[in-house]
Design an enzyme around this catalytic site. Structure first.
Site, PDB file in Angstrom:
ATOM      1  N   CYS A 183      13.402   9.779   7.612  1.00 56.38           N
ATOM      2  CA  CYS A 183      12.969   9.414   9.017  1.00 56.38           C
ATOM      3  C   CYS A 183      14.220   9.711   9.960  1.00 56.38           C
ATOM      4  O   CYS A 183      14.380   9.983  11.271  1.00 56.38           O
ATOM      5  CB  CYS A 183      12.616   8.054   9.328  1.00 56.38           C
ATOM      6  SG  CYS A 183      13.778   6.989   8.521  1.00 56.38           S
TER       7      CYS A 183
ATOM      8  N   GLU B  73       8.470  15.623  15.789  1.00 54.80           N
ATOM      9  CA  GLU B  73       9.212  15.527  14.321  1.00 54.80           C
ATOM     10  C   GLU B  73       8.390  16.359  13.581  1.00 54.80           C
ATOM     11  O   GLU B  73       7.383  16.440  13.043  1.00 54.80           O
ATOM     12  CB  GLU B  73       8.835  14.166  13.865  1.00 54.80           C
ATOM     13  CG  GLU B  73       9.651  13.687  12.637  1.00 54.80           C
ATOM     14  CD  GLU B  73       9.252  12.155  12.016  1.00 54.80           C
ATOM     15  OE1 GLU B  73       8.195  11.886  12.309  1.00 54.80           O
ATOM     16  OE2 GLU B  73      10.347  11.648  11.643  1.00 54.80           O
TER      17      GLU B  73
ATOM     18  N   GLU C 179       8.411   0.599  11.550  1.00 51.49           N
ATOM     19  CA  GLU C 179       9.654   1.419  11.228  1.00 51.49           C
ATOM     20  C   GLU C 179       9.229   2.975  11.280  1.00 51.49           C
ATOM     21  O   GLU C 179       8.503   3.284  10.437  1.00 51.49           O
ATOM     22  CB  GLU C 179      10.403   1.192  10.256  1.00 51.49           C
ATOM     23  CG  GLU C 179      11.297  -0.250  10.468  1.00 51.49           C
ATOM     24  CD  GLU C 179      12.143  -0.563   9.042  1.00 51.49           C
ATOM     25  OE1 GLU C 179      12.113   0.199   8.281  1.00 51.49           O
ATOM     26  OE2 GLU C 179      12.578  -1.624   9.340  1.00 51.49           O
TER      27      GLU C 179
ATOM     28  N   LYS D 190       0.839  -1.271  -0.007  1.00 50.30           N
ATOM     29  CA  LYS D 190       0.040   0.018  -0.009  1.00 50.30           C
ATOM     30  C   LYS D 190       0.916   1.160   0.127  1.00 50.30           C
ATOM     31  O   LYS D 190       1.440   1.498   1.088  1.00 50.30           O
ATOM     32  CB  LYS D 190      -0.885  -0.023   1.339  1.00 50.30           C
ATOM     33  CG  LYS D 190      -2.127   0.653   1.132  1.00 50.30           C
ATOM     34  CD  LYS D 190      -2.201   1.866   0.561  1.00 50.30           C
ATOM     35  CE  LYS D 190      -2.268   3.060   1.773  1.00 50.30           C
ATOM     36  NZ  LYS D 190      -1.764   4.570   1.391  1.00 50.30           N
TER      37      LYS D 190
HETATM   38  P1  NAD Z   1       2.309   8.147   7.260  1.00 51.66           P
HETATM   39  O1  NAD Z   1       2.072   7.452   8.589  1.00 51.66           O
HETATM   40  O2  NAD Z   1       1.345   9.490   7.447  1.00 51.66           O
HETATM   41  O3  NAD Z   1       1.503   7.393   6.094  1.00 51.66           O
HETATM   42  C1  NAD Z   1       2.327   6.066   6.064  1.00 51.66           C
HETATM   43  C2  NAD Z   1       1.518   5.136   5.353  1.00 51.66           C
HETATM   44  O4  NAD Z   1       0.618   4.535   6.058  1.00 51.66           O
HETATM   45  C3  NAD Z   1       0.736   5.627   4.025  1.00 51.66           C
HETATM   46  O5  NAD Z   1       0.783   4.907   2.981  1.00 51.66           O
HETATM   47  C4  NAD Z   1      -0.651   5.953   4.493  1.00 51.66           C
HETATM   48  O6  NAD Z   1      -1.376   5.858   3.516  1.00 51.66           O
HETATM   49  C5  NAD Z   1      -0.733   4.739   5.352  1.00 51.66           C
HETATM   50  N1  NAD Z   1      -1.704   5.003   6.447  1.00 51.66           N
HETATM   51  C6  NAD Z   1      -2.196   6.229   7.192  1.00 51.66           C
HETATM   52  N2  NAD Z   1      -3.057   6.022   8.124  1.00 51.66           N
HETATM   53  C7  NAD Z   1      -3.241   4.681   7.996  1.00 51.66           C
HETATM   54  C8  NAD Z   1      -4.230   3.546   8.657  1.00 51.66           C
HETATM   55  N3  NAD Z   1      -5.183   4.237   9.725  1.00 51.66           N
HETATM   56  N4  NAD Z   1      -4.305   2.261   8.413  1.00 51.66           N
HETATM   57  C9  NAD Z   1      -3.434   1.843   7.306  1.00 51.66           C
HETATM   58  N5  NAD Z   1      -2.555   2.566   6.697  1.00 51.66           N
HETATM   59  C10 NAD Z   1      -2.662   3.823   7.033  1.00 51.66           C
HETATM   60  O7  NAD Z   1       3.957   8.588   7.222  1.00 51.66           O
HETATM   61  P2  NAD Z   1       4.242   9.623   5.879  1.00 51.66           P
HETATM   62  O8  NAD Z   1       3.621  11.082   5.918  1.00 51.66           O
HETATM   63  O9  NAD Z   1       3.873   8.795   4.817  1.00 51.66           O
HETATM   64  O10 NAD Z   1       5.529   9.346   5.909  1.00 51.66           O
HETATM   65  C11 NAD Z   1       6.301  10.127   6.908  1.00 51.66           C
HETATM   66  C12 NAD Z   1       6.611   9.616   8.508  1.00 51.66           C
HETATM   67  O11 NAD Z   1       7.181   8.244   8.044  1.00 51.66           O
HETATM   68  C13 NAD Z   1       7.329  10.166   9.049  1.00 51.66           C
HETATM   69  O12 NAD Z   1       7.049  10.213  10.623  1.00 51.66           O
HETATM   70  C14 NAD Z   1       8.695   9.254   9.105  1.00 51.66           C
HETATM   71  O13 NAD Z   1       9.677   9.529   9.972  1.00 51.66           O
HETATM   72  C15 NAD Z   1       8.194   8.099   8.763  1.00 51.66           C
HETATM   73  N6  NAD Z   1       9.498   7.247   8.148  1.00 51.66           N
HETATM   74  C16 NAD Z   1      10.160   6.181   8.885  1.00 51.66           C
HETATM   75  C17 NAD Z   1      10.967   5.469   8.439  1.00 51.66           C
HETATM   76  C18 NAD Z   1      11.678   4.488   8.969  1.00 51.66           C
HETATM   77  O14 NAD Z   1      12.274   3.651   8.436  1.00 51.66           O
HETATM   78  N7  NAD Z   1      11.647   4.364  10.362  1.00 51.66           N
HETATM   79  C19 NAD Z   1      11.342   5.646   7.092  1.00 51.66           C
HETATM   80  C20 NAD Z   1      10.676   6.753   6.300  1.00 51.66           C
HETATM   81  C21 NAD Z   1       9.561   7.371   6.959  1.00 51.66           C
END
Ligand code: NAD
Length: 477
Positions: free
Chosen positions: A282, A385, A246, A172
């Site tokens: 991240c 963040e 993650e 997804k």
């Molecule tokens: P996000 O959490 O908003 O979205 C991530 C994914 O989750 C998207 O595909 C989104 O559609 C999906 N999602 C959102 N709500 C959901 C739900 N209720 N059920 C199922 N899926 C759902 O994150 P983002 O804005 O896309 O990315 C930024 C965040 O990701 C930051 O917090 C960053 O630190 C983190 N990140 C972490 C890593 C790591 O390896 N630790 C790497 C990259 C990004």
């Protein structure tokens, strides 16, 4: 406009609804992607469930053969995929083309080589006539939820290992940037048997939530924000599922006076919070801890390094910093600039936003590299963040104080340490509460080493074994 489709059960299917995807450097819609919902989630779980028995029954070396074919696809289409991703999420071409894509061909090769690890078990001689055995088994249908900041890398880090272990997979991608992963779906439709790999695009709270709630799903892996990790935990509570999370971070990057300050300057700016993805990484070292004896010198060095950055069209290889991914994320980052002022953090440089930052691309979501300074790590700008090119510098007087400030965070994803003192380096590796500690380097994430967080940064890490569970057998001879 190009129209991307979902990959479900081996077919590229148009969705009942679509949404626009926007080029963040111009603010213009450039393609449409599916806005999937419960029907698409149901179809994908059904297709992946149907494909699972045959895929998991394949000998490990036969699965490896498929994974090597994916590596070849990356070899042939690297430039196309890099350009697509850069256009879609604004991550500079220097990063997508030179850093991310070449690594993908290697990652799929590495995962192919690890297919055998997923079927290795232990033999335990419990007595002369009693044999204990363990076997590893895949979970079934694995749902991999990925963010927008490096879609192809995150897709690969999850799907390659989940498939190597014998699971079938539903990816997804994030609604802000799905195009590169959907294009990959077109290319991989030819590689895998129908249903083994499925890609379903749509909003997190719609198709995402329908997938993670589904009883036909055996494993969930998310790379995303801590809030989404919590939402997924709640949504999937009725049908307990193993999770790999993650999540977010607020990583400290600590500079001691004995460090090579040229390298440290590079490490806290260019390789950390400003370039690459404009701080939308991240592991961004968004808290820069500086020893008081080098405070003024380091602030000056960081400002000069940032003045040398080239902001502009991310598709231009000369560009070293691109835009913020979306209008929503732009609002979020700019709201933190207002908050920093309200909280009394001192602006060292930056805090410029909008068309003035890159006049040639006035519709883009631009935030200039920004640094604040404060003595107070309790400020929200030090604790939350921001996910943009905004860092906070915090002074310290001793090693103990640096560790205390670094660990004073709900997050624990990564940390950087700049020192020539070997003893100190090892003490900090031991004492910092984070999944990764870099010493005299930053943002290296080689496959082969675990990458994950502690505290609110998550648990588990993508690897072949993470996508298997162990079963025990006791055999009386
Ligand atoms: P996000 O959490 O908003 O979205 C991530 C994914 O989750 C998207 O595909 C989104 O559609 C999906 N999602 C959102 N709500 C959901 C739900 N209720 N059920 C199922 N899926 C759902 O994150 P983002 O804005 O896309 O990315 C930024 C965040 O990701 C930051 O917090 C960053 O630190 C983190 N990140 C972490 C890593 C790591 O390896 N630790 C790497 C990259 C990004």
């Amino acid at each position: 406009m190009p129209e991307f489709r979902n990959l479900i059960g081996g077919e590229l299917l148009p969705a009942a609804r679509t949404m626009d995807t926007v080029n963040p450097a111009t603010g213009e819609a450039w393609a449409t992607i599916p806005a999937g919902g419960a029907a698409e989630a149901e179809a994908a779980v059904e297709a992946a469930g149907r494909a699972f028995p045959a895929w998991s029954a394949l000998p490990a070396l036969a699965r490896a053969h498929y994974l090597r074919k994916v590596s070849e696809v990356f070899g042939r289409h690297a430039e196309e995929l890099a350009r697509l991703e850069t256009r879609d999420n604004g991550r500079i071409l220097r990063d997508t083309l030179k850093r991310d894509l070449p690594g993908m061909a290697h990652l799929w090769q590495l995962a192919a080589g690890q297919c055998l690890d997923a079927v290795k078990g232990d033999t335990v001689l419990l007595g002369p006539d009693t044999l204990g055995l363990t076997r590893r088994e895949p979970y079934g249908v694995a749902v991999c939820v990925i963010p927008w900041n490096s879609p192809i890398s995150t897709f690969s880090a999850k799907a390659a290992y989940a498939l190597a272990a014998g699971n079938t997979v539903i990816v997804k991608p994030a609604e802000q940037a799905s195009a590169s992963v959907l294009r990959l779906g077109e290319l991989l439709a030819e590689v895998f048997p129908p249903g083994v790999l499925n890609i379903v695009s749509g909003l997190g709270e719609e198709v995402g939530e329908a997938l993670v709630r589904h009883r036909g799903v055996g494993k969930i892996s998310l790379t995303g924000s801590t809030a989404t990790g919590q939402a997924i935990t709640r949504a999937s509570a009725d049908a307990l599922k193993p999770m790999t999370f993650e999540l977010g971070g607020k990583s400290p990057n600590i500079v001691f006076p004995d460090a090579n300050l040229d390298a440290a300057t590079q490490g806290v700016t260019v390789n950390s919070v400003y370039t690459g993805n404009a701080g939308q990484v991240c592991v961004a070292g968004s808290r820069i801890l500086i020893h008081r004896s080098i405070w003024d010198e380091m602030l000056g060095r960081i400002e000069r390094a940032c003045a040398g950055l080239v902001l502009g069209d991310p598709l231009d290889l000369a560009t070293t910093m691109g835009p913020i991914v979306s209008a929503g994320q732009y609002e979020r980052v700019t709201s933190y600039l207002e908050l920093a002022e309200k909280e009394g953090a001192r602006l060292v440089f930056g805090a410029r936003t909008g068309a003035d930052v890159v006049p040639a691309l006035p519709g883009g979501y631009w935030v200039a590299p920004t640094l604040y300074a404060t003595e107070d790590n309790a400020l929200r700008v030090c604790q939350e963040e921001i996910f943009g090119p905004v860092a906070v510098a915090i002074p310290f007087s001793s090693e103990e104080e640096a560790v205390a400030i670094a660990n004073d965070s709900v997050y624990g994803l990564a940390a950087g340490v700049w020192t020539r003192d070997l003893g100190r380096a090892h003490r900090l590796v031991r004492d910092l509460h984070s999944g990764t500690v870099w010493v005299n380097t930053f943002r290296q994430m080689p496959p082969g080493l675990p990458f994950g967080g502690v505290k609110d940064s998550g648990y588990g890490h993508d690897s072949v074994l993470e996508y298997t569970r162990e079963k025990a057998a006791i055999i009386q001879i």
